[in-house]
Design an enzyme around this catalytic site. Structure first.
Site, PDB file in Angstrom:
ATOM      1  N   SER A 132       0.348  -1.312  -0.220  1.00 59.94           N
ATOM      2  CA  SER A 132       0.044   0.332  -0.206  1.00 59.94           C
ATOM      3  C   SER A 132       0.894   0.670  -0.360  1.00 59.94           C
ATOM      4  O   SER A 132       1.746   0.909   0.218  1.00 59.94           O
ATOM      5  CB  SER A 132      -0.768  -0.130   1.292  1.00 59.94           C
ATOM      6  N   LYS A 204      -4.524  -6.669   3.627  1.00 56.00           N
ATOM      7  CA  LYS A 204      -4.551  -5.460   2.841  1.00 56.00           C
ATOM      8  C   LYS A 204      -6.137  -5.183   2.569  1.00 56.00           C
ATOM      9  O   LYS A 204      -6.667  -3.474   1.411  1.00 56.00           O
ATOM     10  CB  LYS A 204      -3.649  -5.448   1.730  1.00 56.00           C
ATOM     11  N   HIS A 207      -7.266  -3.378   5.108  1.00 53.40           N
ATOM     12  CA  HIS A 207      -7.055  -1.980   4.685  1.00 53.40           C
ATOM     13  C   HIS A 207      -7.479  -1.682   3.735  1.00 53.40           C
ATOM     14  O   HIS A 207      -7.923   0.445   3.931  1.00 53.40           O
ATOM     15  CB  HIS A 207      -5.565  -2.284   4.329  1.00 53.40           C
ATOM     16  N   ASN A 208      -7.989  -1.250   2.227  1.00 57.12           N
ATOM     17  CA  ASN A 208      -8.750  -0.659   1.370  1.00 57.12           C
ATOM     18  C   ASN A 208      -9.710  -0.476   2.040  1.00 57.12           C
ATOM     19  O   ASN A 208     -10.923   0.629   1.437  1.00 57.12           O
ATOM     20  CB  ASN A 208      -8.398  -1.586   0.243  1.00 57.12           C
ATOM     21  N   GLU A 211     -10.322   2.057   4.061  1.00 55.80           N
ATOM     22  CA  GLU A 211      -9.141   3.319   3.204  1.00 55.80           C
ATOM     23  C   GLU A 211     -11.091   4.085   2.498  1.00 55.80           C
ATOM     24  O   GLU A 211     -11.024   5.275   2.169  1.00 55.80           O
ATOM     25  CB  GLU A 211      -8.783   3.031   2.181  1.00 55.80           C
TER      26      GLU A 211
HETATM   27  C1  6PG Z   1      -2.982   1.548  -1.603  1.00 56.69           C
HETATM   28  C2  6PG Z   1      -4.170   1.389  -2.722  1.00 56.69           C
HETATM   29  C3  6PG Z   1      -4.350   1.505  -4.093  1.00 56.69           C
HETATM   30  C4  6PG Z   1      -5.586   1.268  -4.741  1.00 56.69           C
HETATM   31  C5  6PG Z   1      -6.497   2.575  -5.136  1.00 56.69           C
HETATM   32  C6  6PG Z   1      -7.771   2.525  -5.807  1.00 56.69           C
HETATM   33  O1  6PG Z   1      -3.191   1.326  -0.718  1.00 56.69           O
HETATM   34  O2  6PG Z   1      -2.188   2.260  -2.239  1.00 56.69           O
HETATM   35  O3  6PG Z   1      -5.711   1.148  -1.332  1.00 56.69           O
HETATM   36  O4  6PG Z   1      -4.549  -0.382  -3.322  1.00 56.69           O
HETATM   37  O5  6PG Z   1      -5.443   0.034  -5.525  1.00 56.69           O
HETATM   38  O6  6PG Z   1      -6.237   3.117  -3.737  1.00 56.69           O
HETATM   39  O7  6PG Z   1      -8.363   1.818  -5.034  1.00 56.69           O
HETATM   40  P1  6PG Z   1      -9.795   1.921  -5.782  1.00 56.69           P
HETATM   41  O8  6PG Z   1      -9.648   2.228  -6.853  1.00 56.69           O
HETATM   42  O9  6PG Z   1     -10.774   0.990  -5.124  1.00 56.69           O
HETATM   43  O10 6PG Z   1     -10.571   3.192  -5.255  1.00 56.69           O
END
Ligand code: 6PG
Length: 500
Positions: A132, A204, A207-208, A211
């Site tokens: 990430s 991960k 995490h997303n 996010e």
């Molecule tokens: C990271 C992010 C990354 C992710 C983008 C786009 O941890 O660096 O999570 O892996 O691919 O943030 O995600 P979306 O296109 O689903 O918004």
């Protein structure tokens, strides 16, 4: 044939791959690189002739594999899904027992479980590592979430530890200042072994999911300031900048302040106003929510953030509906600074709930997939490098140090106290958003989660009675042990009584 001289290899020279390869080379490791399009490999190597470790471009997969010291360590950074399988299928016949394949993409964790098993059956080792931090993270220090064969991780650990983001050992703050060829030294690396097979990619994914929640919450805070308080983007940017030196200090708040100060180079308008209001997604937030539904874990705030993106995407429908559907006109007449502070607290409390839900998911996934996840270490490695990095993660780290088996983050004394202190403001903001018709789905959802979680008695008793009424689905009684199920014969109006 020349003696293999590369410490590691990387396949896939899109943006993330190039940046990760340079990061590896900056730390003195010699790295072989391969891309399906040879011109990309050649240009990449030619553009970076002087890295400390050295880049070695290879134009065939066989040549690439032969360039690697054994056991070979090969990072795949291609589009998650079929492309990863295609690369693995091409590689496997060229590898020898004990070689290690590392998938650094955003793979679905069940794919990682499958791939790990398939490769293990052939004597090969597989590490599914979450990476990430986007481009910048890959280049100067990502947060790394490796899962798979523990012995294989030990082999790559020196490289993973070197290239990961570093945080200050005392404050937990990210150490910054890396530049090409001059990586950050010292500090605590943001990587740790997560667990077997798909555990790294699972973490991960969570995490997303978090996010998605974080990003949507920030957008709701922005919308309240913009639409209810009538503030301009630069005024809101100033608020986010102030927040960034307090409890909400985080990468996402920082970039939000930057974005809101940005003007469109073409029109001079605030940049945020020229960007079409439809959010894309690659699927990791959806996976998190689907997994929550599959495991029966309440993670509504993460799901709400995904749905908010879906709702944004039906732009044409919304444009038409905006002309037809009525609602209140936003009108604020209170103390503005007080309300801005209240939005801060609503964002803060909602964020605590989203993290609580993410950690709940991981707690249940342990049982589901037979893992033992290191929650405290997961919070630690999210303190730097990753997209959700935040001061707040130091507090989560401390919470899991206090109690590694914490049932829910909301129950930790620190977070319990914080929510207690801030919930008045949170409720005020949710109320104002509803009254004024400003959509704030994750703020609402998080509050309902909090109130639901702290309710000893929920109206589910009524729901269960409804189920028993129309479908004889049975119910448990408050005055009997759990696990005993009862049914009563409901007197249905107009229908002869059913006999049990
Ligand atoms: C990271 C992010 C990354 C992710 C983008 C786009 O941890 O660096 O999570 O892996 O691919 O943030 O995600 P979306 O296109 O689903 O918004």
């Amino acid at each position: 044939m020349s003696t293999p001289s590369c410490d590691i290899g990387l396949i896939g020279l899109a943006v993330m791959g190039q940046n990760l390869a340079l990061n590896v080379a900056d730390h003195g490791f010699r790295i072989a690189v391969y891309n399906r399009t040879t011109a990309t490999t050649e240009k990449f190597v030619a553009d970076h002739p002087d890295t400390p470790g050295g880049l070695q471009g290879e134009t065939t997969l066989a040549g690439f594999v032969q360039a690697l010291k054994r056991p070979r360590k090969i990072v795949i950074l291609v589009k998650a899904g079929a492309a990863t399988d295609a690369v693995i299928d091409g590689l496997v016949p060229l590898l020898e027992p004990g070689d290690i394949v590392i998938d650094g993409g955003n793979a679905q964790w069940m794919d990682t479980i499958r791939r790990e098993k398939t490769l293990a059956d052939q004597g090969l080792r597989f590490v599914g590592s979450g990476v990430s931090g986007g481009e910048e993270g890959a280049r100067f220090g990502p947060s790394l979430m490796p899962g798979g064969d523990p012995a294989a991780y030990r082999e790559i650990e020196p490289i993973w530890t070197a290239i990961a983001a570093k945080v200050d050992p005392n404050s937990g703050k990210p150490l910054e200042g890396a530049a090409p060829g001059r990586p950050v030294t010292g500090g605590v690396p943001c990587t740790t072994y997560i667990g077997p097979n798909g555990a790294g990619h699972y973490v991960k994914m969570v995490h997303n999911g978090i996010e998605y929640g974080d990003m949507q919450m920030i957008c709701e805070a922005y919308a309240l300031m913009r639409n209810l308080l009538g503030m301009t983007p630069p005024e809101i940017a100033a608020v986010f900048s102030t927040w960034n030196s307090g409890l909400l200090d985080s990468f996402l708040i920082e970039i939000t302040a930057d974005i809101l100060q940005q003007r469109d180079p073409l029109t001079g308008q605030p940049f945020v106003d020229v960007v079409l209001d439809t959010a894309g997604q690659k699927g990791t937030g959806k996976w998190t929510s689907v997994n929550a539904l599959d495991m029966g874990v309440p993670a509504p705030t993460v799901a709400e953030a995904v749905f908010a993106r879906f709702l944004s995407a039906v732009k044409d429908e919304r444009t038409a509906a905006a002309k037809i559907l009525s609602g209140p006109k936003a009108n604020f007449s209170g103390d503005r600074q007080h309300f801005i502070d209240a939005i801060h607290d609503a964002l803060y409390c909602s964020k605590i709930c989203a993290y609580a839900q993410g950690f709940q998911l991981m707690r249940h996934a342990q049982t589901e997939y037979g893992w033992q996840l290191p929650f405290g270490d997961i919070a630690k490695i999210w303190r730097g490098g990753c997209i959700i990095r935040a001061r707040f993660l130091q507090k989560i780290t401390e919470a899991y140090l206090r109690d590694p088996n914490l049932t829910n983050l909301l129950l930790d004394p620190y977070f319990r106290g914080e929510v207690d202190r801030c919930q008045g403001h949170w409720r005020e903001v949710v109320g104002a958003a509803a009254t004024n018709g400003v959509p704030a789905p994750t703020f609402y959802s998080a509050l309902a989660y909090y109130d639901g979680y702290r309710s000893e008695r929920l109206p589910a008793s009524l729901l269960q009675a409804q189920r028993d009424y129309f479908g004889a689905h049975t119910y448990e009684r408050t005055d009997q042990p759990r696990g005993l199920f009862f049914h009563i014969d409901w007197p249905v109006p107009g229908r002869p009584q059913i006999q049990s």
